[in-house]
Design a protein around this motif. Structure first.
Motif, PDB file in Angstrom:
ATOM      1  N   ILE A  75      67.052  15.046   4.905  1.00  0.00           N
ATOM      2  CA  ILE A  75      66.153  14.893   3.756  1.00  0.00           C
ATOM      3  C   ILE A  75      65.007  13.946   4.092  1.00  0.00           C
ATOM      4  CG2 ILE A  75      67.841  15.516   1.978  1.00  0.00           C
ATOM      5  CD1 ILE A  75      68.339  12.553   1.497  1.00  0.00           C
ATOM      6  N   ASP A  85      60.750   6.182  -1.498  1.00  0.00           N
ATOM      7  CA  ASP A  85      61.399   7.456  -1.147  1.00  0.00           C
ATOM      8  C   ASP A  85      62.920   7.349  -1.269  1.00  0.00           C
ATOM      9  OD1 ASP A  85      61.615  10.097  -0.281  1.00  0.00           O
ATOM     10  OD2 ASP A  85      61.511   9.579   1.849  1.00  0.00           O
ATOM     11  N   ASP A  99      57.269   9.729  -2.536  1.00  0.00           N
ATOM     12  CA  ASP A  99      57.596  11.080  -2.065  1.00  0.00           C
ATOM     13  C   ASP A  99      58.330  11.884  -3.144  1.00  0.00           C
ATOM     14  OD1 ASP A  99      57.687  13.074  -0.089  1.00  0.00           O
ATOM     15  OD2 ASP A  99      59.663  12.462   0.618  1.00  0.00           O
ATOM     16  N   ASN A 100      58.217  13.200  -3.048  1.00  0.00           N
ATOM     17  CA  ASN A 100      59.037  14.122  -3.852  1.00  0.00           C
ATOM     18  C   ASN A 100      58.716  14.090  -5.341  1.00  0.00           C
ATOM     19  OD1 ASN A 100      61.363  12.687  -1.735  1.00  0.00           O
ATOM     20  ND2 ASN A 100      60.697  14.808  -1.441  1.00  0.00           N
ATOM     21  N   LYS A 156      65.518   8.933  -7.011  1.00  0.00           N
ATOM     22  CA  LYS A 156      64.360   9.258  -7.848  1.00  0.00           C
ATOM     23  C   LYS A 156      64.405   8.601  -9.240  1.00  0.00           C
ATOM     24  CE  LYS A 156      63.786  11.528  -4.165  1.00  0.00           C
ATOM     25  NZ  LYS A 156      63.102  10.805  -3.063  1.00  0.00           N
TER      26      LYS A 156
HETATM   27  C1  DHB Z   1      66.089  14.513  -1.168  1.00  0.00           C
HETATM   28  C2  DHB Z   1      65.514  13.258  -1.047  1.00  0.00           C
HETATM   29  C3  DHB Z   1      64.274  13.123  -0.453  1.00  0.00           C
HETATM   30  O1  DHB Z   1      63.664  11.924  -0.350  1.00  0.00           O
HETATM   31  C4  DHB Z   1      63.599  14.246   0.031  1.00  0.00           C
HETATM   32  O2  DHB Z   1      62.377  14.072   0.605  1.00  0.00           O
HETATM   33  C5  DHB Z   1      64.180  15.504  -0.066  1.00  0.00           C
HETATM   34  C6  DHB Z   1      65.428  15.624  -0.661  1.00  0.00           C
HETATM   35  C7  DHB Z   1      67.421  14.633  -1.803  1.00  0.00           C
HETATM   36  O3  DHB Z   1      67.986  13.610  -2.211  1.00  0.00           O
HETATM   37  O4  DHB Z   1      67.921  15.747  -1.870  1.00  0.00           O
END
Ligand code: DHB
Ligand code: SAH
Ligand code: MG
Length: 223
Positions: free
Chosen positions: A41, A141, A167-168, A144
Motif C-alpha cells: 500500500i 499517509d 495521500d489517498n 485515514k
Molecule cells: C491503503 C493505504 C494507503 O496509504 C494507500 O496509499 C493505499 C491503500 C490501505 O490502507 O488500504
C-alpha cells in the motif's frame, strides 16, 4: 478497482517508463517490504517521484511523514531533501518501523532519518511539547480517519510556507458520495472539505492515477 491494462494504468506505466526508471535502492526497499510480508500500500513510483520533486521544489531541509510502512515514500522524500537534511517518519507498528529503518539506512545517504514508533497523534503531541522546530514539508499517509487530527497537529509544527501533502483523498471517486459504511472515504471527504475551508491554508487536490484514480492534497501554510 480496474484491471491493469486500462487506459489509466497504461498512461501511468508510460509516465513511469519515461520519468521514473528503476533505482536499485528504491526497488530493494520494496523487495524488503514484500519479503517481510508488509502490504503493498506504498505510493506508486510516479507518486514517489512527485513527492521527491515537491520536496526539492520547496527547497525543504526538514520533512515529516505520518505513516512509514516499509519506508518507500520515506526514501523518495529523503532523496528530495538537501544534503544534511532531516526526515522524521512516524509508524504505529514496531515491525514495520524496523523494516523501514533497515532500508532507509542505505537509500538516502547524507540525510538523517528518524523512524519514531507509536500512535502518530501522541508522537506529534510529544514533538510539539518538546519544541521541535517547524518542518518545511509534511506528508500525511497513515490511518485515514485521523487525517484531520494529523493536519491540526502538523500545523503546530509548521511555519508560513510549509507544504502539507496528504495521500489517498479521492479513493476512486468514493469521496464524491461516500458510502456511510466506508470510514476511509467518509474521512477523506471530510478532510478535503476541512482543507478547502482552512483559514491557514491554500490548497488543491491533484487527481493521481494508478490502476484507479486517487488523489494527493497539496497545501501551503499561509500564516
Ligand atoms: C491503503 C493505504 C494507503 O496509504 C494507500 O496509499 C493505499 C491503500 C490501505 O490502507 O488500504
Ligand atoms: N507512506 C507509506 C505507506 C503508509 S501505509 C508509503 O507510501 O510507502 C500507512 C501506514 O500507517 C501503515 O504502515 C500503518 O501501520 C501506519 N499507521 C496506521 N495507523 C497509524 C497510527 N495511528 N499512527 C502511526 N502510524 C499508523
Ligand atoms: Mg497512501
Amino acid at each position: 478497482m480496474a484491471d491493469d491494462d486500462t487506459l489509466l494504468a497504461r498512461i501511468d506505466d508510460y509516465i513511469e517508463d519515461l520519468f521514473t526508471p528503476g533505482d536499485e535502492a528504491l526497488q530493494e526497499t520494496l523487495r524488503a517490504a514484500d519479503a517481510a510480508g508488509l502490504p503493498s500500500i506504498n505510493v506508486s513510483p510516479n507518486q514517489g517521484k512527485l513527492l521527491y520533486l515537491l520536496t526539492r521544489i520547496a527547497g525543504a531541509r526538514r520533512a515529516l511523514e505520518v505513516g512509514t510502512l516499509g519506508g518507500y515514500s520515506s526514501a523518495w522524500l529523503a532523496r528530495g531533501l538537501a544534503h544534511g537534511g532531516r526526515l522524521v517518519t512516524l509508524e504505529l507498528e514496531p515491525a514495520r518501523a524496523a523494516v523501514a529503518r533497515r532500508s532507509l539506512a542505505g537509500s538516502a545517504p547524507g540525510v538523517d532519518v528518524e523512524v519514531r514508533v507509536g500512535p502518530a497523534a501522541a508522537t506529534l503531541r510529544a514533538m510539539i511539547a518538546a519544541g521541535e522546530p517547524p518542518f518545511d514539508l509534511v506528508f500525511i499517509d497513515a490511518d485515514k480517519p485521523s487525517y484531520i487530527e494529523y493536519l491540526t497537529l502538523a500545523l503546530q509544527l509548521s511555519r508560513p510556507g510549509t507544504v502539507i501533502l496528504a495521500d489517498n483523498v479521492i479513493r476512486n471517486g468514493l469521496v464524491l458520495d461516500p458510502p456511510p459504511g466506508d470510514a476511509s472515504a467518509v474521512a477523506a471527504a471530510a478532510f478535503n472539505a476541512a482543507v478547502a475551508a482552512h483559514p491557514r491554508l491554500e490548497s488543491l487536490v491533484l487527481p493521481v492515477m494508478r490502476q484507479y484514480v486517487d488523489g494527493l492534497s497539496i497545501s501551503i501554510v499561509t500564516s
